[in-house]
Scaffold this active site. Sequence first.
Site, PDB file in Angstrom:
ATOM      1  CG  ASP A  68      -2.131   0.922   0.924  1.00  0.00           C
ATOM      2  OD1 ASP A  68      -2.860   0.666  -0.050  1.00  0.00           O
ATOM      3  OD2 ASP A  68      -2.323   1.912   1.653  1.00  0.00           O
ATOM      4  CG  PHE A 147       2.134   4.065 -11.668  1.00  0.00           C
ATOM      5  CD1 PHE A 147       3.368   3.522 -11.392  1.00  0.00           C
ATOM      6  CD2 PHE A 147       1.190   4.095 -10.647  1.00  0.00           C
ATOM      7  CE1 PHE A 147       3.673   3.009 -10.126  1.00  0.00           C
ATOM      8  CE2 PHE A 147       1.472   3.575  -9.379  1.00  0.00           C
ATOM      9  CZ  PHE A 147       2.722   3.039  -9.131  1.00  0.00           C
ATOM     10  CG  HIS A 175       7.618   4.662  -2.828  1.00  0.00           C
ATOM     11  ND1 HIS A 175       8.097   5.053  -4.060  1.00  0.00           N
ATOM     12  CD2 HIS A 175       6.298   4.392  -3.035  1.00  0.00           C
ATOM     13  CE1 HIS A 175       7.116   5.044  -4.941  1.00  0.00           C
ATOM     14  NE2 HIS A 175       6.015   4.637  -4.345  1.00  0.00           N
TER      15      HIS A 175
HETATM   16  P1  IMP Z   1      -2.771   1.802  -3.599  1.00  0.00           P
HETATM   17  O1  IMP Z   1      -3.180   0.809  -4.615  1.00  0.00           O
HETATM   18  O2  IMP Z   1      -3.839   2.210  -2.638  1.00  0.00           O
HETATM   19  O3  IMP Z   1      -1.497   1.413  -2.910  1.00  0.00           O
HETATM   20  O4  IMP Z   1      -2.529   3.117  -4.464  1.00  0.00           O
HETATM   21  C1  IMP Z   1      -1.325   3.744  -4.526  1.00  0.00           C
HETATM   22  C2  IMP Z   1      -1.510   5.062  -5.259  1.00  0.00           C
HETATM   23  O5  IMP Z   1      -0.442   5.919  -4.840  1.00  0.00           O
HETATM   24  C3  IMP Z   1      -1.338   4.916  -6.769  1.00  0.00           C
HETATM   25  O6  IMP Z   1      -2.574   4.783  -7.402  1.00  0.00           O
HETATM   26  C4  IMP Z   1      -0.661   6.224  -7.141  1.00  0.00           C
HETATM   27  O7  IMP Z   1      -1.610   7.249  -7.253  1.00  0.00           O
HETATM   28  C5  IMP Z   1       0.193   6.521  -5.927  1.00  0.00           C
HETATM   29  N1  IMP Z   1       1.522   5.879  -6.050  1.00  0.00           N
HETATM   30  C6  IMP Z   1       2.060   4.908  -5.270  1.00  0.00           C
HETATM   31  N2  IMP Z   1       3.282   4.568  -5.697  1.00  0.00           N
HETATM   32  C7  IMP Z   1       3.511   5.326  -6.772  1.00  0.00           C
HETATM   33  C8  IMP Z   1       4.624   5.399  -7.660  1.00  0.00           C
HETATM   34  O8  IMP Z   1       5.629   4.675  -7.565  1.00  0.00           O
HETATM   35  N3  IMP Z   1       4.502   6.294  -8.644  1.00  0.00           N
HETATM   36  C9  IMP Z   1       3.414   7.094  -8.796  1.00  0.00           C
HETATM   37  N4  IMP Z   1       2.345   7.054  -8.012  1.00  0.00           N
HETATM   38  C10 IMP Z   1       2.399   6.165  -6.995  1.00  0.00           C
END
Ligand code: IMP
Length: 199
Positions: A68, A147, A175
């Site tokens: 996450d 992305f 990260h």
């Molecule tokens: P999750 O699926 O709730 O972990 O969503 C993470 C969200 O954080 C993604 O949809 C992106 O908007 C943002 N995010 C996390 N890691 C990245 C990255 O490495 N690059 C760009 N956006 C990220």
Amino acid sequence: MQQLVIASNNAHKISEIKALVGDIELLSLKDIGFTEDIAEPFHTFEENALAKASAIYKFCDKNVFADDSGICVHALGGAPGVDSAHFSGERDDEKNLQKVLAGLKGQEDRRAFYKAVICLVWDGEVYYFEGICEGKIIEEKRGEGGFGYDPIFIPDGYDLTFAELPLRVKNKVSHRGKAVMKMVEYLSPALSEGEGEVE
Ligand code: IMP
């Protein structure tokens, strides 16, 4: 080869992680026949990562991990944080990124960091691995790769955005790259002995 399920439907995350896990056979949600969305109802990365990993562990009874992650912007009080995926109210990378740019208009403090928390369920035990990448938000999008917020984020020590840097470089400083490498290091005794056990 040890198998590990990745509890994500995010194709970008999966391809970044695939480039890092070496001798582990990654199984997608499709591979295990899981077709639903996984809820992320909590307010911390840790709780959401645990929710995703344990939902999939219950479904398939295999070793699994979930990431996450999100971006935290100082001048926005740490937002979007856990709400990064739908900051604008929609799961739309472009709208989310534009909302961050609008929030920082005229703002001198452009510091931000990405954070990833991995929750690993291995032989029924839960482990966490965290990675942070500090940097800044620029004023206009640059680059085609990556992305999410990558076109507006420059990691400390670089002049290019994550959307301009090659994946190899992003994975070294990001990260997610840091969190995944911690997990891989932690699992390496089990992987090299092939016993499936972690000390
Ligand atoms: P999750 O699926 O709730 O972990 O969503 C993470 C969200 O954080 C993604 O949809 C992106 O908007 C943002 N995010 C996390 N890691 C990245 C990255 O490495 N690059 C760009 N956006 C990220």
